[in-house]
Design a protein around this motif. Structure first.
Motif, PDB file in Angstrom:
ATOM      1  N   THR B 153       0.848  -1.200   0.000  1.00 34.57           N
ATOM      2  CA  THR B 153       0.000   0.000   0.000  1.00 34.57           C
ATOM      3  C   THR B 153       0.883   1.248   0.000  1.00 34.57           C
ATOM      4  OG1 THR B 153      -0.212  -0.394   2.390  1.00 34.57           O
ATOM      5  CG2 THR B 153      -2.103  -0.939   1.040  1.00 34.57           C
ATOM      6  N   VAL B 154       1.986   1.154  -0.727  1.00 36.37           N
ATOM      7  CA  VAL B 154       2.915   2.288  -0.861  1.00 36.37           C
ATOM      8  C   VAL B 154       2.497   3.136  -2.066  1.00 36.37           C
ATOM      9  CG1 VAL B 154       4.838   0.995   0.152  1.00 36.37           C
ATOM     10  CG2 VAL B 154       4.446   0.892  -2.326  1.00 36.37           C
ATOM     11  N   PRO B 155       3.082   4.333  -2.241  1.00 33.80           N
ATOM     12  CA  PRO B 155       2.821   5.076  -3.476  1.00 33.80           C
ATOM     13  C   PRO B 155       3.265   4.247  -4.690  1.00 33.80           C
ATOM     14  CG  PRO B 155       3.904   6.479  -1.850  1.00 33.80           C
ATOM     15  CD  PRO B 155       3.952   5.086  -1.311  1.00 33.80           C
ATOM     16  N   PRO B 156       2.520   4.331  -5.819  1.00 34.25           N
ATOM     17  CA  PRO B 156       2.818   3.498  -6.996  1.00 34.25           C
ATOM     18  C   PRO B 156       4.267   3.600  -7.458  1.00 34.25           C
ATOM     19  CG  PRO B 156       0.880   4.897  -7.387  1.00 34.25           C
ATOM     20  CD  PRO B 156       1.307   5.137  -5.991  1.00 34.25           C
ATOM     21  N   VAL B 157       4.887   4.765  -7.304  1.00 38.27           N
ATOM     22  CA  VAL B 157       6.258   4.937  -7.812  1.00 38.27           C
ATOM     23  C   VAL B 157       7.272   4.053  -7.095  1.00 38.27           C
ATOM     24  CG1 VAL B 157       5.905   7.275  -8.676  1.00 38.27           C
ATOM     25  CG2 VAL B 157       6.733   6.965  -6.344  1.00 38.27           C
ATOM     26  N   VAL B 158       6.966   3.554  -5.888  1.00 39.36           N
ATOM     27  CA  VAL B 158       7.899   2.664  -5.201  1.00 39.36           C
ATOM     28  C   VAL B 158       7.356   1.239  -5.080  1.00 39.36           C
ATOM     29  CG1 VAL B 158       9.212   4.430  -3.977  1.00 39.36           C
ATOM     30  CG2 VAL B 158       7.115   3.540  -2.945  1.00 39.36           C
ATOM     31  N   ALA B 159       6.272   0.936  -5.798  1.00 38.42           N
ATOM     32  CA  ALA B 159       5.628  -0.373  -5.687  1.00 38.42           C
ATOM     33  C   ALA B 159       6.562  -1.514  -6.113  1.00 38.42           C
ATOM     34  CB  ALA B 159       4.346  -0.401  -6.521  1.00 38.42           C
ATOM     35  N   GLN B 160       7.274  -1.335  -7.224  1.00 38.05           N
ATOM     36  CA  GLN B 160       8.146  -2.402  -7.721  1.00 38.05           C
ATOM     37  C   GLN B 160       9.292  -2.680  -6.744  1.00 38.05           C
ATOM     38  OE1 GLN B 160       7.776  -4.333 -10.669  1.00 38.05           O
ATOM     39  NE2 GLN B 160       9.317  -5.498  -9.536  1.00 38.05           N
ATOM     40  N   GLU B 161       9.893  -1.604  -6.255  1.00 34.14           N
ATOM     41  CA  GLU B 161      10.976  -1.696  -5.276  1.00 34.14           C
ATOM     42  C   GLU B 161      10.495  -2.429  -4.015  1.00 34.14           C
ATOM     43  OE1 GLU B 161      13.209   1.775  -2.712  1.00 34.14           O
ATOM     44  OE2 GLU B 161      12.282   2.345  -4.618  1.00 34.14           O
ATOM     45  N   CYS B 162       9.314  -2.091  -3.585  1.00 35.50           N
ATOM     46  CA  CYS B 162       8.707  -2.702  -2.406  1.00 35.50           C
ATOM     47  C   CYS B 162       8.459  -4.202  -2.649  1.00 35.50           C
ATOM     48  CB  CYS B 162       7.406  -1.973  -2.102  1.00 35.50           C
ATOM     49  SG  CYS B 162       6.420  -2.713  -0.819  1.00 35.50           S
ATOM     50  N   ALA B 163       7.955  -4.530  -3.826  1.00 34.77           N
ATOM     51  CA  ALA B 163       7.703  -5.933  -4.186  1.00 34.77           C
ATOM     52  C   ALA B 163       9.002  -6.728  -4.184  1.00 34.77           C
ATOM     53  CB  ALA B 163       7.030  -5.999  -5.556  1.00 34.77           C
ATOM     54  N   ASP B 164      10.061  -6.151  -4.765  1.00 31.54           N
ATOM     55  CA  ASP B 164      11.362  -6.827  -4.817  1.00 31.54           C
ATOM     56  C   ASP B 164      11.879  -7.115  -3.409  1.00 31.54           C
ATOM     57  OD1 ASP B 164      11.201  -6.641  -7.556  1.00 31.54           O
ATOM     58  OD2 ASP B 164      12.502  -4.881  -7.724  1.00 31.54           O
ATOM     59  N   LEU B 165      11.722  -6.150  -2.514  1.00 32.12           N
ATOM     60  CA  LEU B 165      12.166  -6.323  -1.128  1.00 32.12           C
ATOM     61  C   LEU B 165      11.380  -7.444  -0.449  1.00 32.12           C
ATOM     62  CD1 LEU B 165      13.703  -5.454   1.435  1.00 32.12           C
ATOM     63  CD2 LEU B 165      11.985  -3.667   1.781  1.00 32.12           C
ATOM     64  N   LEU B 166      10.076  -7.437  -0.636  1.00 25.29           N
ATOM     65  CA  LEU B 166       9.233  -8.462  -0.006  1.00 25.29           C
ATOM     66  C   LEU B 166       9.615  -9.863  -0.482  1.00 25.29           C
ATOM     67  CD1 LEU B 166       5.800  -6.598  -0.028  1.00 25.29           C
ATOM     68  CD2 LEU B 166       7.040  -7.371   1.999  1.00 25.29           C
ATOM     69  N   VAL B 167       9.845  -9.993  -1.787  1.00 26.82           N
ATOM     70  CA  VAL B 167      10.238 -11.295  -2.342  1.00 26.82           C
ATOM     71  C   VAL B 167      11.611 -11.701  -1.786  1.00 26.82           C
ATOM     72  CG1 VAL B 167      10.852 -12.524  -4.466  1.00 26.82           C
ATOM     73  CG2 VAL B 167       8.803 -11.074  -4.407  1.00 26.82           C
ATOM     74  N   ALA B 168      12.515 -10.714  -1.663  1.00 23.46           N
ATOM     75  CA  ALA B 168      13.869 -10.992  -1.151  1.00 23.46           C
ATOM     76  C   ALA B 168      13.840 -11.519   0.283  1.00 23.46           C
ATOM     77  CB  ALA B 168      14.731  -9.730  -1.243  1.00 23.46           C
ATOM     78  N   VAL B 169      12.865 -11.084   1.074  1.00 22.51           N
ATOM     79  CA  VAL B 169      12.799 -11.555   2.466  1.00 22.51           C
ATOM     80  C   VAL B 169      11.909 -12.789   2.628  1.00 22.51           C
ATOM     81  CG1 VAL B 169      13.373  -9.296   3.451  1.00 22.51           C
ATOM     82  CG2 VAL B 169      10.958  -9.943   3.160  1.00 22.51           C
ATOM     83  N   GLY B 170      11.473 -13.359   1.515  1.00 20.19           N
ATOM     84  CA  GLY B 170      10.791 -14.651   1.589  1.00 20.19           C
ATOM     85  C   GLY B 170       9.274 -14.656   1.461  1.00 20.19           C
ATOM     86  N   ILE B 171       8.697 -13.501   1.162  1.00 21.06           N
ATOM     87  CA  ILE B 171       7.239 -13.433   0.963  1.00 21.06           C
ATOM     88  C   ILE B 171       6.869 -14.186  -0.314  1.00 21.06           C
ATOM     89  CG2 ILE B 171       5.426 -11.791   0.254  1.00 21.06           C
ATOM     90  CD1 ILE B 171       5.850 -11.861   3.283  1.00 21.06           C
ATOM     91  N   ARG B 172       5.733 -14.953  -0.287  1.00 21.32           N
ATOM     92  CA  ARG B 172       5.371 -15.780  -1.424  1.00 21.32           C
ATOM     93  C   ARG B 172       4.154 -15.273  -2.199  1.00 21.32           C
ATOM     94  NH1 ARG B 172       4.526 -20.936  -0.780  1.00 21.32           N
ATOM     95  NH2 ARG B 172       5.104 -20.949  -2.962  1.00 21.32           N
ATOM     96  N   ALA B 173       3.396 -14.367  -1.572  1.00 20.88           N
ATOM     97  CA  ALA B 173       2.240 -13.789  -2.268  1.00 20.88           C
ATOM     98  C   ALA B 173       2.197 -12.290  -2.016  1.00 20.88           C
ATOM     99  CB  ALA B 173       0.949 -14.439  -1.790  1.00 20.88           C
ATOM    100  N   LEU B 174       1.997 -11.525  -3.089  1.00 27.63           N
ATOM    101  CA  LEU B 174       1.939 -10.063  -2.987  1.00 27.63           C
ATOM    102  C   LEU B 174       0.513  -9.599  -3.255  1.00 27.63           C
ATOM    103  CD1 LEU B 174       5.132  -9.259  -5.121  1.00 27.63           C
ATOM    104  CD2 LEU B 174       4.972  -9.306  -2.613  1.00 27.63           C
ATOM    105  N   TRP B 175      -0.034  -8.841  -2.301  1.00 30.40           N
ATOM    106  CA  TRP B 175      -1.362  -8.264  -2.511  1.00 30.40           C
ATOM    107  C   TRP B 175      -1.133  -6.783  -2.807  1.00 30.40           C
ATOM    108  CZ3 TRP B 175      -5.980  -8.409   1.509  1.00 30.40           C
ATOM    109  CH2 TRP B 175      -7.174  -8.127   0.827  1.00 30.40           C
ATOM    110  N   ASN B 176      -1.208  -6.458  -4.093  1.00 32.84           N
ATOM    111  CA  ASN B 176      -0.833  -5.139  -4.587  1.00 32.84           C
ATOM    112  C   ASN B 176      -2.032  -4.200  -4.709  1.00 32.84           C
ATOM    113  OD1 ASN B 176       0.417  -2.997  -5.969  1.00 32.84           O
ATOM    114  ND2 ASN B 176       0.211  -4.030  -7.959  1.00 32.84           N
ATOM    115  N   PHE B 177      -2.094  -3.196  -3.854  1.00 35.10           N
ATOM    116  CA  PHE B 177      -3.191  -2.222  -3.894  1.00 35.10           C
ATOM    117  C   PHE B 177      -2.862  -1.015  -4.773  1.00 35.10           C
ATOM    118  CE2 PHE B 177      -6.653  -3.458  -1.082  1.00 35.10           C
ATOM    119  CZ  PHE B 177      -6.103  -4.547  -0.427  1.00 35.10           C
ATOM    120  N   THR B 178      -1.660  -0.969  -5.328  1.00 35.18           N
ATOM    121  CA  THR B 178      -1.315   0.172  -6.180  1.00 35.18           C
ATOM    122  C   THR B 178      -1.733  -0.121  -7.624  1.00 35.18           C
ATOM    123  OG1 THR B 178       0.853  -0.435  -7.091  1.00 35.18           O
ATOM    124  CG2 THR B 178       0.810   0.285  -4.795  1.00 35.18           C
TER     125      THR B 178
END
Lengths: 214, 214
Positions: B153-178
């Motif tokens: 639920t970050v601003p869209p301009v940092v959504a990809q960066e945020c997704a990459d970080l989440l995947v890097a720490v082991g998250i398996r599903a992304l619920w993207n509100f942007t």
């Protein structure tokens, strides 16, 4: 000005993706972008992007591409984000209250003018300057004149009743956040955004991946 | 137990509608319901409903129909609402904060264990008992072990960066509100719930109806 009826729904759904990417370029002071670059960034075919944007009467220049500022303005205008759409919201619980407080919505043209609820804990209060009234006021005084959109964030068991009331007071589009399948007259627009249903789809996909790996 | 891979996506999308209606019947102490009654209430063909429910190994009884309590339990179980799914959320602005505070989500099995943001105004606080950390903690200490789902639920301009970080720490599903179109590895589940894109679809439909009447 536009032939909106001819616009395919998948195109309409992709346009906000383009805008989100263009917003990012705009924030980074990029001046021109090619459909190939957009395609790489958001994983949609370049030819599809060019086709989608042609509905907005936007065409890129050979070897230069699209002008970012112009494309951004055209997309915002076409998507309705550049003009004001007045709305009321019924159900000022946690989700309803959050939508009222979400400054993001106003950036996308949504102007919530009033909230309605039955809970004495919120009725009479203001959230981010938006008054919350008892829902009986909607029946007795009708809808604030300018509002065309009714947002439904009530418990699903009263969603239909809420929709009927909104239509009765002259609302023309219902934004339904409940998982309840609202029925209404054909001339009323119903937009479903059921976040709980999306949760189920995500759980299921995760379960399928877990099964494949187990 | 179930053949989830064979389940058509449209079926999966309809199941929460059935549950919302069944919840209503359950609240009204109704004991049995026929697919014809469900069909009338939510505007889906009775044969489609029977077919959809057969994926859950539920069959109605002749002349009696489905037992409401059993159907409700089976639907909740199948949709994943009956078990706990731990999640973290990145971006604790108005929408993110609201999702943390939304008791509805926990009723649908989502358990948000921590929030992350960069804003000093929210970092270090708790929302409905959920701690909000600086996003750097996600990088330094990793993801709380049990969390499989990352809500964006970050601003869209940092959504990809945020997704990459989440995947890097082991998250398996992304619920993207942007509205940003996130790209990720094929083994990561991405569920998009772009409420601003839905707003554009609703504005457009309203515009088409206004044009037809004008």
């Amino acid at each position: 000005m536009y032939n909106r009826e001819a616009l395919p729904e998948p195109t309409l759904r992709r346009l906000p993706w383009y805008l989100a990417y263009i917003d990012m370029l705009s924030a980074d002071h990029v001046e021109y972008v090619s459909s190939t670059s957009i395609a790489k960034a958001i994983n949609v075919d370049a030819s599809q992007i060019a086709k989608d944007l042609s509905y907005l009467n936007i065409r890129g220049k050979t070897r230069i591409g699209y002008e970012v500022a112009e494309l951004r303005q055209e997309l915002r205008f076409f998507l309705g984000f550049a003009s004001r759409h007045d709305a009321i919201i019924v159900g000022v619980g946690s989700l309803g209250g959050a939508l009222i407080a979400d400054s993001g919505l106003s950036r996308y043209g949504l102007n919530i003018v009033a909230g309605y609820d039955t809970n004495p804990a919120v009725v009479g209060k203001e959230i981010s300057g938006v008054p919350v009234y008892d829902v009986s006021r909607l029946e007795s005084e009708g809808c604030p004149q300018e509002a065309e959109i009714g947002i439904i964030t009530v418990p699903p068991v009263v969603a239909q009743e809420c929709a009927d009331l909104l239509v009765a007071v002259g609302i023309r589009a219902l934004w339904n956040f409940t998982p309840y399948r609202i029925r209404t007259a054909a001339d009323i627009v119903v937009q479903n955004t059921s976040i709980y249903a999306h949760l189920a789809v995500m759980y299921n996909r995760l379960e399928v991946k877990n099964d494949m790996q187990g």
